[in-house]
Design a protein around this motif. Structure first.
Motif, PDB file in Angstrom:
ATOM      1  N   VAL A   1      -1.908 -10.338 -30.997  1.00  0.00           N
ATOM      2  CA  VAL A   1      -2.912  -9.322 -31.341  1.00  0.00           C
ATOM      3  C   VAL A   1      -4.165  -9.556 -30.486  1.00  0.00           C
ATOM      4  O   VAL A   1      -4.299  -8.996 -29.416  1.00  0.00           O
ATOM      5  CB  VAL A   1      -3.209  -9.341 -32.850  1.00  0.00           C
ATOM      6  CG1 VAL A   1      -4.222  -8.261 -33.210  1.00  0.00           C
ATOM      7  CG2 VAL A   1      -1.910  -9.080 -33.623  1.00  0.00           C
ATOM      8  N   ARG A   2      -5.023 -10.438 -30.919  1.00  0.00           N
ATOM      9  CA  ARG A   2      -6.205 -10.743 -30.079  1.00  0.00           C
ATOM     10  C   ARG A   2      -5.861 -11.718 -28.960  1.00  0.00           C
ATOM     11  O   ARG A   2      -6.492 -11.742 -27.923  1.00  0.00           O
ATOM     12  CB  ARG A   2      -7.317 -11.346 -30.927  1.00  0.00           C
ATOM     13  CG  ARG A   2      -7.953 -10.420 -31.913  1.00  0.00           C
ATOM     14  CD  ARG A   2      -9.049 -11.134 -32.659  1.00  0.00           C
ATOM     15  NE  ARG A   2      -9.659 -10.291 -33.669  1.00  0.00           N
ATOM     16  CZ  ARG A   2      -9.165 -10.107 -34.879  1.00  0.00           C
ATOM     17  NH1 ARG A   2      -8.039 -10.711 -35.223  1.00  0.00           N
ATOM     18  NH2 ARG A   2      -9.763  -9.325 -35.738  1.00  0.00           N
ATOM     19  N   GLY A   3      -4.908 -12.571 -29.206  1.00  0.00           N
ATOM     20  CA  GLY A   3      -4.531 -13.578 -28.208  1.00  0.00           C
ATOM     21  C   GLY A   3      -5.240 -14.904 -28.417  1.00  0.00           C
ATOM     22  O   GLY A   3      -4.868 -15.905 -27.818  1.00  0.00           O
ATOM     23  N   THR A   4      -6.242 -14.908 -29.284  1.00  0.00           N
ATOM     24  CA  THR A   4      -7.038 -16.131 -29.445  1.00  0.00           C
ATOM     25  C   THR A   4      -6.207 -17.259 -30.048  1.00  0.00           C
ATOM     26  O   THR A   4      -6.230 -18.386 -29.546  1.00  0.00           O
ATOM     27  CB  THR A   4      -8.258 -15.855 -30.341  1.00  0.00           C
ATOM     28  OG1 THR A   4      -7.803 -15.096 -31.465  1.00  0.00           O
ATOM     29  CG2 THR A   4      -9.318 -15.082 -29.611  1.00  0.00           C
ATOM     30  N   THR A   5      -5.479 -16.978 -31.109  1.00  0.00           N
ATOM     31  CA  THR A   5      -4.717 -18.071 -31.726  1.00  0.00           C
ATOM     32  C   THR A   5      -3.453 -18.368 -30.922  1.00  0.00           C
ATOM     33  O   THR A   5      -2.962 -19.489 -30.952  1.00  0.00           O
ATOM     34  CB  THR A   5      -4.384 -17.766 -33.191  1.00  0.00           C
ATOM     35  OG1 THR A   5      -3.773 -16.510 -33.254  1.00  0.00           O
ATOM     36  CG2 THR A   5      -5.631 -17.777 -34.044  1.00  0.00           C
ATOM     37  N   THR A   6      -2.938 -17.378 -30.200  1.00  0.00           N
ATOM     38  CA  THR A   6      -1.794 -17.661 -29.331  1.00  0.00           C
ATOM     39  C   THR A   6      -2.217 -18.674 -28.270  1.00  0.00           C
ATOM     40  O   THR A   6      -1.483 -19.615 -27.954  1.00  0.00           O
ATOM     41  CB  THR A   6      -1.296 -16.363 -28.649  1.00  0.00           C
ATOM     42  OG1 THR A   6      -1.031 -15.399 -29.667  1.00  0.00           O
ATOM     43  CG2 THR A   6      -0.044 -16.613 -27.829  1.00  0.00           C
ATOM     44  N   ARG A   7      -3.417 -18.480 -27.726  1.00  0.00           N
ATOM     45  CA  ARG A   7      -3.924 -19.425 -26.722  1.00  0.00           C
ATOM     46  C   ARG A   7      -4.041 -20.829 -27.323  1.00  0.00           C
ATOM     47  O   ARG A   7      -3.647 -21.819 -26.717  1.00  0.00           O
ATOM     48  CB  ARG A   7      -5.285 -18.944 -26.218  1.00  0.00           C
ATOM     49  CG  ARG A   7      -5.823 -19.776 -25.053  1.00  0.00           C
ATOM     50  CD  ARG A   7      -7.058 -19.147 -24.440  1.00  0.00           C
ATOM     51  NE  ARG A   7      -8.160 -19.100 -25.376  1.00  0.00           N
ATOM     52  CZ  ARG A   7      -8.812 -18.001 -25.736  1.00  0.00           C
ATOM     53  NH1 ARG A   7      -8.484 -16.838 -25.217  1.00  0.00           N
ATOM     54  NH2 ARG A   7      -9.805 -18.040 -26.596  1.00  0.00           N
ATOM     55  N   LYS A   8      -4.530 -20.901 -28.559  1.00  0.00           N
ATOM     56  CA  LYS A   8      -4.641 -22.204 -29.222  1.00  0.00           C
ATOM     57  C   LYS A   8      -3.274 -22.827 -29.455  1.00  0.00           C
ATOM     58  O   LYS A   8      -3.093 -24.038 -29.311  1.00  0.00           O
ATOM     59  CB  LYS A   8      -5.342 -22.044 -30.581  1.00  0.00           C
ATOM     60  CG  LYS A   8      -6.844 -21.925 -30.479  1.00  0.00           C
ATOM     61  CD  LYS A   8      -7.477 -21.691 -31.825  1.00  0.00           C
ATOM     62  CE  LYS A   8      -7.267 -22.851 -32.784  1.00  0.00           C
ATOM     63  NZ  LYS A   8      -7.842 -22.588 -34.122  1.00  0.00           N
ATOM     64  N   THR A   9      -2.304 -21.998 -29.796  1.00  0.00           N
ATOM     65  CA  THR A   9      -0.962 -22.519 -30.067  1.00  0.00           C
ATOM     66  C   THR A   9      -0.328 -23.053 -28.791  1.00  0.00           C
ATOM     67  O   THR A   9       0.284 -24.133 -28.782  1.00  0.00           O
ATOM     68  CB  THR A   9      -0.076 -21.404 -30.680  1.00  0.00           C
ATOM     69  OG1 THR A   9      -0.740 -20.892 -31.825  1.00  0.00           O
ATOM     70  CG2 THR A   9       1.294 -21.938 -31.068  1.00  0.00           C
TER      71      THR A   9
END
Ligand code: SF4
Length: 493
Positions: free
Chosen positions: A378-386
Protein backbone atom coordinates in the motif's frame (compact mmCIF):
# COMPACT_ATOMS: atom_id res chain seq x y z
CA UNK A 1 -3.47 20.39 19.86
CA UNK A 2 -5.63 17.61 21.21
CA UNK A 3 -3.71 14.78 22.77
CA UNK A 4 -4.94 12.33 20.15
CA UNK A 5 -3.71 14.52 17.29
CA UNK A 6 -0.01 14.14 17.90
CA UNK A 7 1.55 11.34 15.86
CA UNK A 8 4.16 10.25 18.34
CA UNK A 9 3.99 12.60 21.27
CA UNK A 10 1.47 10.78 23.47
CA UNK A 11 -2.19 9.86 23.49
CA UNK A 12 -3.62 7.61 20.81
CA UNK A 13 -1.50 7.68 17.67
CA UNK A 14 -3.23 8.09 14.31
CA UNK A 15 -3.72 5.04 12.05
CA UNK A 16 -0.49 5.63 10.09
CA UNK A 17 1.57 5.60 13.28
CA UNK A 18 -0.15 2.45 14.48
CA UNK A 19 0.48 0.81 11.13
CA UNK A 20 4.16 1.62 11.32
CA UNK A 21 4.47 0.30 14.86
CA UNK A 22 2.54 -2.84 14.05
CA UNK A 23 4.50 -3.45 10.86
CA UNK A 24 1.11 -3.33 9.22
CA UNK A 25 0.72 -1.43 5.98
CA UNK A 26 -2.30 -3.40 4.81
CA UNK A 27 -5.59 -1.78 4.00
CA UNK A 28 -8.15 -2.55 6.70
CA UNK A 29 -11.69 -3.72 6.43
CA UNK A 30 -14.14 -1.49 8.18
CA UNK A 31 -16.43 -3.88 9.99
CA UNK A 32 -17.96 -7.28 10.53
CA UNK A 33 -21.64 -7.97 11.26
CA UNK A 34 -23.53 -10.87 12.77
CA UNK A 35 -27.18 -11.57 13.60
CA UNK A 36 -29.11 -14.48 15.08
CA UNK A 37 -32.70 -15.50 15.84
CA UNK A 38 -32.79 -18.58 18.05
CA UNK A 39 -35.38 -18.65 20.87
CA UNK A 40 -34.26 -20.93 23.67
CA UNK A 41 -30.57 -20.72 22.74
CA UNK A 42 -27.97 -18.61 24.51
CA UNK A 43 -28.01 -15.96 21.78
CA UNK A 44 -25.61 -13.48 23.37
CA UNK A 45 -22.97 -16.20 23.77
CA UNK A 46 -23.52 -17.36 20.17
CA UNK A 47 -23.19 -13.75 19.01
CA UNK A 48 -20.04 -13.36 21.08
CA UNK A 49 -18.48 -16.36 19.32
CA UNK A 50 -19.72 -15.20 15.93
CA UNK A 51 -18.07 -11.84 16.49
CA UNK A 52 -14.94 -13.52 17.78
CA UNK A 53 -14.63 -15.28 14.40
CA UNK A 54 -15.03 -11.89 12.69
CA UNK A 55 -12.51 -10.09 14.89
CA UNK A 56 -10.09 -9.71 11.95
CA UNK A 57 -12.65 -7.36 10.32
CA UNK A 58 -12.42 -4.80 13.11
CA UNK A 59 -10.50 -4.52 16.35
CA UNK A 60 -11.45 -1.11 17.66
CA UNK A 61 -14.89 -1.66 19.10
CA UNK A 62 -17.43 -4.41 19.56
CA UNK A 63 -21.11 -4.45 20.43
CA UNK A 64 -24.15 -6.67 20.83
CA UNK A 65 -27.86 -5.73 20.83
CA UNK A 66 -30.44 -8.29 22.03
CA UNK A 67 -34.22 -8.32 21.99
CA UNK A 68 -36.50 -10.40 24.20
CA UNK A 69 -39.53 -9.46 22.10
CA UNK A 70 -40.39 -6.42 24.24
CA UNK A 71 -37.15 -4.56 24.92
CA UNK A 72 -33.79 -4.06 23.23
CA UNK A 73 -30.60 -3.96 25.26
CA UNK A 74 -27.37 -2.69 23.67
CA UNK A 75 -23.84 -3.06 24.97
CA UNK A 76 -20.96 -1.61 22.97
CA UNK A 77 -17.51 -0.50 23.91
CA UNK A 78 -14.07 0.26 22.50
CA UNK A 79 -11.81 -2.80 22.45
CA UNK A 80 -11.66 -6.39 21.24
CA UNK A 81 -14.65 -8.70 21.59
CA UNK A 82 -13.00 -10.53 24.50
CA UNK A 83 -12.28 -7.24 26.26
CA UNK A 84 -15.77 -5.80 25.82
CA UNK A 85 -17.77 -8.86 26.95
CA UNK A 86 -17.25 -11.02 30.03
CA UNK A 87 -19.46 -13.66 31.59
CA UNK A 88 -21.64 -11.26 33.63
CA UNK A 89 -22.14 -9.04 30.55
CA UNK A 90 -23.22 -11.97 28.39
CA UNK A 91 -25.54 -13.29 31.12
CA UNK A 92 -27.27 -9.92 31.32
CA UNK A 93 -27.96 -9.87 27.56
CA UNK A 94 -30.88 -12.27 27.33
CA UNK A 95 -33.45 -12.61 24.57
CA UNK A 96 -34.38 -14.51 21.45
CA UNK A 97 -32.74 -12.31 18.79
CA UNK A 98 -29.40 -10.52 18.66
CA UNK A 99 -27.14 -8.59 16.33
CA UNK A 100 -23.43 -7.91 16.79
CA UNK A 101 -20.75 -5.75 15.27
CA UNK A 102 -16.97 -5.34 15.25
CA UNK A 103 -15.52 -2.10 13.96
CA UNK A 104 -12.39 -0.59 12.53
CA UNK A 105 -12.72 3.17 12.15
CA UNK A 106 -12.32 4.52 8.64
CA UNK A 107 -15.17 7.03 8.54
CA UNK A 108 -15.43 8.66 11.92
CA UNK A 109 -12.92 8.54 14.72
CA UNK A 110 -12.35 5.67 17.10
CA UNK A 111 -14.62 6.89 19.87
CA UNK A 112 -17.42 5.33 21.86
CA UNK A 113 -20.17 7.22 19.99
CA UNK A 114 -19.08 5.51 16.78
CA UNK A 115 -19.15 1.99 18.24
CA UNK A 116 -21.99 -0.17 16.94
CA UNK A 117 -24.74 -1.37 17.03
CA UNK A 118 -26.13 2.16 16.94
CA UNK A 119 -29.69 2.61 18.24
CA UNK A 120 -32.49 5.07 17.35
CA UNK A 121 -36.10 5.39 18.46
CA UNK A 122 -38.33 3.38 16.13
CA UNK A 123 -42.11 3.44 16.61
CA UNK A 124 -42.66 2.81 20.30
CA UNK A 125 -39.28 1.14 20.70
CA UNK A 126 -35.84 1.07 19.14
CA UNK A 127 -33.99 0.00 16.05
CA UNK A 128 -30.40 -1.19 16.54
CA UNK A 129 -28.10 -1.44 13.52
CA UNK A 130 -24.66 -2.69 12.49
CA UNK A 131 -23.14 -1.82 9.12
CA UNK A 132 -20.19 -3.01 7.04
CA UNK A 133 -19.31 -0.82 4.06
CA UNK A 134 -19.31 2.83 3.20
CA UNK A 135 -21.96 5.03 1.62
CA UNK A 136 -20.89 7.42 -1.12
CA UNK A 137 -23.83 9.84 -0.71
CA UNK A 138 -23.46 10.38 3.04
CA UNK A 139 -23.09 14.15 2.80
CA UNK A 140 -26.32 14.63 0.85
CA UNK A 141 -28.29 12.29 3.08
CA UNK A 142 -26.96 13.86 6.27
CA UNK A 143 -27.71 17.41 5.04
CA UNK A 144 -31.23 16.37 4.06
CA UNK A 145 -31.93 14.70 7.40
CA UNK A 146 -30.43 17.53 9.42
CA UNK A 147 -32.56 20.02 7.49
CA UNK A 148 -35.56 17.96 8.58
CA UNK A 149 -34.55 18.17 12.23
CA UNK A 150 -32.56 14.96 12.78
CA UNK A 151 -29.43 15.20 14.87
CA UNK A 152 -26.51 12.82 15.13
CA UNK A 153 -24.01 12.01 17.86
CA UNK A 154 -21.82 9.68 15.79
CA UNK A 155 -19.77 10.60 12.72
CA UNK A 156 -20.53 7.37 10.85
CA UNK A 157 -22.89 6.65 7.98
CA UNK A 158 -24.34 3.80 10.06
CA UNK A 159 -26.22 6.19 12.34
CA UNK A 160 -27.56 7.84 9.21
CA UNK A 161 -29.03 4.56 7.94
CA UNK A 162 -30.51 3.84 11.39
CA UNK A 163 -32.10 7.32 11.39
CA UNK A 164 -33.57 6.74 7.93
CA UNK A 165 -35.06 3.42 9.02
CA UNK A 166 -36.42 5.00 12.21
CA UNK A 167 -38.37 7.60 10.22
CA UNK A 168 -40.40 4.93 8.43
CA UNK A 169 -43.69 4.01 10.06
CA UNK A 170 -43.83 0.37 9.10
CA UNK A 171 -42.31 -3.01 9.80
CA UNK A 172 -38.52 -3.12 9.79
CA UNK A 173 -38.46 -5.14 6.56
CA UNK A 174 -40.71 -2.61 4.79
CA UNK A 175 -38.56 0.22 6.16
CA UNK A 176 -35.38 -1.42 4.82
CA UNK A 177 -36.96 -1.86 1.37
CA UNK A 178 -37.96 1.82 1.29
CA UNK A 179 -34.59 3.10 2.48
CA UNK A 180 -32.32 0.94 0.29
CA UNK A 181 -33.00 2.77 -3.01
CA UNK A 182 -31.73 5.99 -1.38
CA UNK A 183 -28.41 4.55 -0.25
CA UNK A 184 -25.46 4.73 -2.65
CA UNK A 185 -22.26 2.81 -2.07
CA UNK A 186 -21.43 -0.41 -0.27
CA UNK A 187 -23.47 -1.76 2.59
CA UNK A 188 -24.11 -5.06 4.30
CA UNK A 189 -26.41 -4.28 7.22
CA UNK A 190 -28.01 -6.17 10.11
CA UNK A 191 -30.73 -4.47 12.13
CA UNK A 192 -33.04 -5.35 14.97
CA UNK A 193 -36.32 -4.05 16.35
CA UNK A 194 -38.07 -5.57 19.37
CA UNK A 195 -39.90 -8.00 17.07
CA UNK A 196 -37.87 -8.30 13.84
CA UNK A 197 -34.36 -8.98 12.64
CA UNK A 198 -33.57 -7.82 9.11
CA UNK A 199 -30.41 -7.99 6.98
CA UNK A 200 -29.84 -6.22 3.65
CA UNK A 201 -27.09 -5.78 1.10
CA UNK A 202 -26.34 -3.21 -1.61
CA UNK A 203 -27.27 -3.91 -5.21
CA UNK A 204 -23.66 -4.68 -6.21
CA UNK A 205 -22.88 -7.04 -3.33
CA UNK A 206 -19.60 -5.28 -2.54
CA UNK A 207 -19.24 -6.63 1.01
CA UNK A 208 -20.04 -10.25 1.80
CA UNK A 209 -23.10 -11.34 3.82
CA UNK A 210 -24.33 -14.91 4.25
CA UNK A 211 -27.18 -16.80 5.89
CA UNK A 212 -26.77 -19.87 8.09
CA UNK A 213 -29.02 -22.39 9.85
CA UNK A 214 -28.39 -23.82 13.27
CA UNK A 215 -30.43 -25.99 15.55
CA UNK A 216 -33.20 -23.80 16.92
CA UNK A 217 -32.71 -20.86 14.62
CA UNK A 218 -31.11 -18.89 11.81
CA UNK A 219 -28.26 -16.43 11.57
CA UNK A 220 -26.49 -14.00 9.21
CA UNK A 221 -22.81 -13.10 9.17
CA UNK A 222 -20.21 -11.22 7.17
CA UNK A 223 -18.27 -14.43 6.60
CA UNK A 224 -18.90 -18.16 6.73
CA UNK A 225 -16.11 -18.61 9.32
CA UNK A 226 -18.57 -17.11 11.87
CA UNK A 227 -21.15 -19.77 10.96
CA UNK A 228 -18.52 -22.50 11.42
CA UNK A 229 -17.59 -21.12 14.80
CA UNK A 230 -21.11 -21.54 16.22
CA UNK A 231 -21.91 -24.83 14.48
CA UNK A 232 -24.24 -23.27 11.89
CA UNK A 233 -24.59 -24.57 8.34
CA UNK A 234 -24.12 -22.24 5.40
CA UNK A 235 -27.43 -21.86 3.56
CA UNK A 236 -26.79 -19.13 1.00
CA UNK A 237 -25.55 -15.59 0.52
CA UNK A 238 -27.82 -12.61 0.97
CA UNK A 239 -28.27 -11.63 -2.68
CA UNK A 240 -27.18 -8.20 -3.89
CA UNK A 241 -30.11 -5.82 -3.47
CA UNK A 242 -31.99 -8.28 -1.25
CA UNK A 243 -33.51 -7.62 2.18
CA UNK A 244 -34.33 -10.59 4.40
CA UNK A 245 -36.36 -10.90 7.57
CA UNK A 246 -34.98 -13.70 9.71
CA UNK A 247 -37.36 -15.55 12.00
CA UNK A 248 -37.01 -18.82 13.88
CA UNK A 249 -38.94 -20.43 11.03
CA UNK A 250 -36.64 -19.24 8.26
CA UNK A 251 -35.97 -16.43 5.86
CA UNK A 252 -38.49 -14.08 4.24
CA UNK A 253 -36.92 -12.48 1.19
CA UNK A 254 -37.63 -9.28 -0.74
CA UNK A 255 -35.65 -8.16 -3.78
CA UNK A 256 -35.68 -4.49 -2.84
CA UNK A 257 -33.36 -3.34 -5.67
CA UNK A 258 -33.18 -4.54 -9.28
CA UNK A 259 -30.11 -6.60 -10.24
CA UNK A 260 -27.05 -4.44 -10.89
CA UNK A 261 -23.52 -5.17 -12.07
CA UNK A 262 -21.91 -7.50 -9.50
CA UNK A 263 -18.97 -5.85 -7.75
CA UNK A 264 -17.72 -8.10 -4.96
CA UNK A 265 -14.63 -6.47 -3.47
CA UNK A 266 -11.76 -8.47 -4.93
CA UNK A 267 -9.64 -7.53 -1.91
CA UNK A 268 -11.89 -9.71 0.25
CA UNK A 269 -10.42 -12.67 -1.63
CA UNK A 270 -6.87 -11.30 -1.61
CA UNK A 271 -6.56 -10.19 1.99
CA UNK A 272 -9.57 -9.17 4.10
CA UNK A 273 -11.58 -12.34 4.52
CA UNK A 274 -10.38 -15.15 6.73
CA UNK A 275 -8.78 -17.93 4.68
CA UNK A 276 -11.25 -20.50 6.06
CA UNK A 277 -14.25 -18.51 4.77
CA UNK A 278 -16.09 -19.15 1.53
CA UNK A 279 -17.30 -16.14 -0.45
CA UNK A 280 -19.55 -16.33 -3.50
CA UNK A 281 -18.82 -20.06 -3.74
CA UNK A 282 -15.03 -19.60 -3.56
CA UNK A 283 -12.77 -21.00 -0.86
CA UNK A 284 -10.68 -18.00 0.16
CA UNK A 285 -7.69 -20.21 1.02
CA UNK A 286 -7.81 -21.98 -2.34
CA UNK A 287 -8.11 -18.74 -4.27
CA UNK A 288 -5.06 -17.33 -2.46
CA UNK A 289 -3.17 -20.57 -3.09
CA UNK A 290 -4.01 -20.26 -6.81
CA UNK A 291 -2.83 -16.65 -6.80
CA UNK A 292 0.54 -17.93 -5.54
CA UNK A 293 0.71 -20.61 -8.23
CA UNK A 294 -0.01 -18.10 -11.01
CA UNK A 295 2.45 -15.66 -9.43
CA UNK A 296 5.17 -18.33 -9.65
CA UNK A 297 4.49 -18.67 -13.39
CA UNK A 298 4.44 -14.93 -13.98
CA UNK A 299 7.30 -13.97 -11.65
CA UNK A 300 9.88 -16.76 -11.32
CA UNK A 301 12.92 -16.01 -9.17
CA UNK A 302 16.28 -17.73 -8.53
CA UNK A 303 15.91 -18.57 -4.83
CA UNK A 304 16.57 -21.17 -2.11
CA UNK A 305 13.42 -20.68 -0.02
CA UNK A 306 9.90 -19.32 -0.36
CA UNK A 307 8.74 -17.37 2.69
CA UNK A 308 5.21 -16.12 3.32
CA UNK A 309 4.51 -13.10 5.51
CA UNK A 310 2.08 -14.57 8.05
CA UNK A 311 -0.80 -14.94 7.99
CA UNK A 312 -2.18 -13.29 4.90
CA UNK A 313 0.77 -14.15 2.63
CA UNK A 314 0.93 -17.81 3.67
CA UNK A 315 -1.53 -19.56 1.28
CA UNK A 316 -0.05 -17.71 -1.74
CA UNK A 317 3.49 -18.52 -0.57
CA UNK A 318 2.60 -22.22 -0.35
CA UNK A 319 1.10 -22.02 -3.85
CA UNK A 320 4.22 -20.28 -5.14
CA UNK A 321 6.47 -22.92 -3.55
CA UNK A 322 4.46 -25.82 -4.97
CA UNK A 323 4.36 -24.36 -8.47
CA UNK A 324 8.04 -23.35 -8.50
CA UNK A 325 9.49 -26.39 -6.72
CA UNK A 326 11.39 -24.09 -4.32
CA UNK A 327 11.03 -25.27 -0.69
CA UNK A 328 8.61 -23.36 1.55
CA UNK A 329 9.88 -22.21 4.95
CA UNK A 330 8.34 -20.49 7.94
CA UNK A 331 11.01 -17.89 8.52
CA UNK A 332 9.04 -15.06 10.07
CA UNK A 333 7.09 -15.42 13.32
CA UNK A 334 4.05 -13.24 13.83
CA UNK A 335 2.80 -12.11 17.20
CA UNK A 336 -0.94 -12.71 16.87
CA UNK A 337 -1.90 -10.84 20.00
CA UNK A 338 -1.20 -7.26 18.97
CA UNK A 339 -3.87 -5.04 17.51
CA UNK A 340 -4.90 -1.44 17.41
CA UNK A 341 -6.17 -1.55 20.97
CA UNK A 342 -2.71 -2.65 22.07
CA UNK A 343 -0.87 -0.48 24.61
CA UNK A 344 1.51 1.60 22.54
CA UNK A 345 5.25 1.38 23.17
CA UNK A 346 7.00 4.40 24.65
CA UNK A 347 9.26 6.73 22.69
CA UNK A 348 12.41 4.83 23.70
CA UNK A 349 11.11 1.53 22.37
CA UNK A 350 9.96 3.20 19.16
CA UNK A 351 13.36 4.74 18.59
CA UNK A 352 14.93 1.32 18.92
CA UNK A 353 12.72 0.09 16.08
CA UNK A 354 10.47 -2.12 18.20
CA UNK A 355 8.92 -4.86 16.09
CA UNK A 356 5.53 -5.61 17.53
CA UNK A 357 4.26 -7.92 14.87
CA UNK A 358 6.99 -9.81 12.98
CA UNK A 359 10.26 -11.37 14.06
CA UNK A 360 12.54 -13.23 11.60
CA UNK A 361 14.36 -16.53 12.24
CA UNK A 362 18.04 -15.90 11.28
CA UNK A 363 18.80 -19.65 11.62
CA UNK A 364 16.47 -20.34 8.68
CA UNK A 365 17.23 -17.44 6.37
CA UNK A 366 20.90 -16.64 6.92
CA UNK A 367 22.81 -16.75 3.62
CA UNK A 368 19.68 -17.73 1.67
CA UNK A 369 18.09 -16.19 -1.39
CA UNK A 370 14.46 -15.69 -0.45
CA UNK A 371 11.25 -15.35 -2.41
CA UNK A 372 9.06 -13.37 0.01
CA UNK A 373 5.34 -13.48 -0.77
CA UNK A 374 2.94 -10.84 0.51
CA UNK A 375 -0.60 -10.00 -0.59
CA UNK A 376 -0.27 -6.27 -1.31
CA UNK A 377 1.85 -3.15 -1.02
CA UNK A 378 0.00 0.00 0.00
CA UNK A 379 2.26 2.82 1.18
CA UNK A 380 5.40 0.71 0.96
CA UNK A 381 6.69 1.93 4.30
CA UNK A 382 6.29 -1.31 6.22
CA UNK A 383 7.28 -3.39 3.20
CA UNK A 384 10.58 -1.50 3.21
CA UNK A 385 10.97 -2.25 6.92
CA UNK A 386 10.21 -5.92 6.35
CA UNK A 387 12.74 -6.25 3.54
CA UNK A 388 15.35 -4.49 5.69
CA UNK A 389 14.53 -6.77 8.63
CA UNK A 390 15.11 -9.89 6.49
CA UNK A 391 18.38 -8.57 5.07
CA UNK A 392 19.58 -7.65 8.57
CA UNK A 393 18.70 -11.18 9.69
CA UNK A 394 21.12 -12.53 7.07
CA UNK A 395 19.09 -13.07 3.90
CA UNK A 396 21.37 -12.81 0.85
CA UNK A 397 18.63 -11.69 -1.55
CA UNK A 398 14.96 -10.76 -1.10
CA UNK A 399 12.81 -11.36 -4.19
CA UNK A 400 9.47 -9.81 -3.31
CA UNK A 401 6.40 -11.29 -4.97
CA UNK A 402 2.97 -9.72 -4.46
CA UNK A 403 -0.19 -11.78 -4.99
CA UNK A 404 -2.21 -8.84 -6.32
CA UNK A 405 -1.69 -6.11 -8.94
CA UNK A 406 -0.31 -2.72 -7.81
CA UNK A 407 -2.70 -0.75 -5.57
CA UNK A 408 -2.90 2.63 -7.29
CA UNK A 409 -6.33 4.05 -6.35
CA UNK A 410 -8.09 4.68 -3.04
CA UNK A 411 -11.18 2.78 -1.90
CA UNK A 412 -14.51 4.51 -1.27
CA UNK A 413 -16.47 1.41 -0.33
CA UNK A 414 -15.54 0.71 3.26
CA UNK A 415 -11.83 0.00 3.21
CA UNK A 416 -9.31 2.09 5.05
CA UNK A 417 -6.92 3.00 2.26
CA UNK A 418 -4.79 6.13 2.05
CA UNK A 419 -5.35 8.88 -0.46
CA UNK A 420 -3.80 8.36 -3.87
CA UNK A 421 -0.70 10.37 -3.24
CA UNK A 422 0.29 8.08 -0.38
CA UNK A 423 -0.02 4.88 -2.46
CA UNK A 424 3.51 3.95 -3.46
CA UNK A 425 2.41 2.48 -6.81
CA UNK A 426 0.04 5.32 -7.76
CA UNK A 427 2.46 7.08 -10.10
CA UNK A 428 5.47 4.74 -9.95
CA UNK A 429 6.44 1.78 -12.13
CA UNK A 430 7.51 -1.58 -10.70
CA UNK A 431 11.20 -0.67 -10.75
CA UNK A 432 10.49 2.56 -8.80
CA UNK A 433 8.58 0.59 -6.19
CA UNK A 434 11.35 -2.03 -6.00
CA UNK A 435 13.87 0.68 -5.30
CA UNK A 436 11.56 2.29 -2.73
CA UNK A 437 11.17 -0.93 -0.75
CA UNK A 438 14.79 -2.08 -1.20
CA UNK A 439 14.05 -5.57 -2.60
CA UNK A 440 16.42 -7.49 -4.89
CA UNK A 441 13.57 -7.93 -7.36
CA UNK A 442 9.84 -7.25 -7.32
CA UNK A 443 6.97 -8.90 -9.16
CA UNK A 444 3.21 -8.35 -8.94
CA UNK A 445 0.43 -10.68 -10.00
CA UNK A 446 -0.98 -9.33 -13.27
CA UNK A 447 -4.69 -8.38 -13.52
CA UNK A 448 -5.12 -11.31 -15.96
CA UNK A 449 -3.32 -13.62 -13.55
CA UNK A 450 -5.62 -12.50 -10.76
CA UNK A 451 -8.67 -13.39 -12.84
CA UNK A 452 -7.16 -16.78 -13.73
CA UNK A 453 -6.66 -17.49 -10.05
CA UNK A 454 -10.21 -16.41 -9.22
CA UNK A 455 -11.67 -18.44 -12.08
CA UNK A 456 -14.36 -15.81 -12.61
CA UNK A 457 -14.82 -12.97 -15.08
CA UNK A 458 -13.40 -9.63 -14.01
CA UNK A 459 -16.86 -8.05 -14.41
CA UNK A 460 -18.08 -9.82 -11.25
CA UNK A 461 -15.68 -7.90 -9.05
CA UNK A 462 -14.83 -4.42 -7.89
CA UNK A 463 -11.14 -3.98 -8.76
CA UNK A 464 -11.13 -0.19 -8.56
CA UNK A 465 -8.07 0.09 -6.32
CA UNK A 466 -6.08 -1.52 -9.17
CA UNK A 467 -7.82 0.05 -12.16
CA UNK A 468 -9.38 3.33 -10.98
CA UNK A 469 -12.65 2.16 -12.58
CA UNK A 470 -15.21 2.57 -9.82
CA UNK A 471 -18.30 0.37 -10.33
CA UNK A 472 -20.48 2.60 -8.13
CA UNK A 473 -20.30 6.33 -8.83
CA UNK A 474 -17.83 8.10 -6.58
CA UNK A 475 -18.45 11.81 -6.17
CA UNK A 476 -15.77 13.68 -8.13
CA UNK A 477 -15.50 16.08 -5.25
CA UNK A 478 -14.42 13.36 -2.86
CA UNK A 479 -11.75 12.05 -5.24
CA UNK A 480 -10.51 15.59 -5.72
CA UNK A 481 -10.65 16.26 -2.01
CA UNK A 482 -8.38 13.32 -1.36
CA UNK A 483 -5.84 14.71 -3.81
CA UNK A 484 -6.12 18.22 -2.48
CA UNK A 485 -5.99 17.16 1.12
CA UNK A 486 -2.89 15.12 0.47
CA UNK A 487 -1.28 18.02 -1.34
CA UNK A 488 -2.01 20.34 1.57
CA UNK A 489 -0.56 17.83 4.01
CA UNK A 490 2.60 17.36 1.96
CA UNK A 491 2.98 21.08 1.42
CA UNK A 492 2.74 21.67 5.16
CA UNK A 493 4.93 18.72 6.15
S1 SF4 B 1 -11.71 -0.29 -4.38
FE1 SF4 B 1 -10.46 -2.13 -3.87
S2 SF4 B 1 -10.69 -2.41 -1.66
FE2 SF4 B 1 -12.34 -1.01 -2.32
S3 SF4 B 1 -14.13 -2.32 -2.73
FE3 SF4 B 1 -13.04 -2.08 -4.66
S4 SF4 B 1 -11.62 -3.82 -4.75
FE4 SF4 B 1 -12.30 -3.63 -2.63
Amino acid sequence: MRQDEHPMGGGTPPPDAWSAMLDDDHPHDECGVFGIVAPGRDISRLTFFGLHALQHRGQESAGIAVSDGRHILVQRELGLVGQVFDEPALRSLTGSMAIGHVRYSTTGANKWDNAQPVARSFGHGLVALGHNGNLTNTDELRAELEAEGESFVATTDSELVAAMLAREESTLLDAACRVMPRLLGAYSVVCLSETEMVAFRDAHGVRPLCIGWLEGGWCVASETCALDQIGAEFVREVRPGEAVRITEDGVESRQALPPARRALCVFETIYFARPDSRIDGMSVWQVRHSMGRVLAEEGPAPADLVVGLPDSGTPAAIGYAQASGIPYAEAVVRNRYVGRSFIQPDQGLRQHGVRLKFNPLPEIISGKRLVVVDDSIVRGTTTRKTVAMLLEAGAREVHLRISSPPVAWPCFYGIDMPNRQELVAAEADVEDVRRAVGATSLGYLSPEGLQRALGRPAERFCRACFTGEYPIPVPDASVKLRFERSRVISAGA
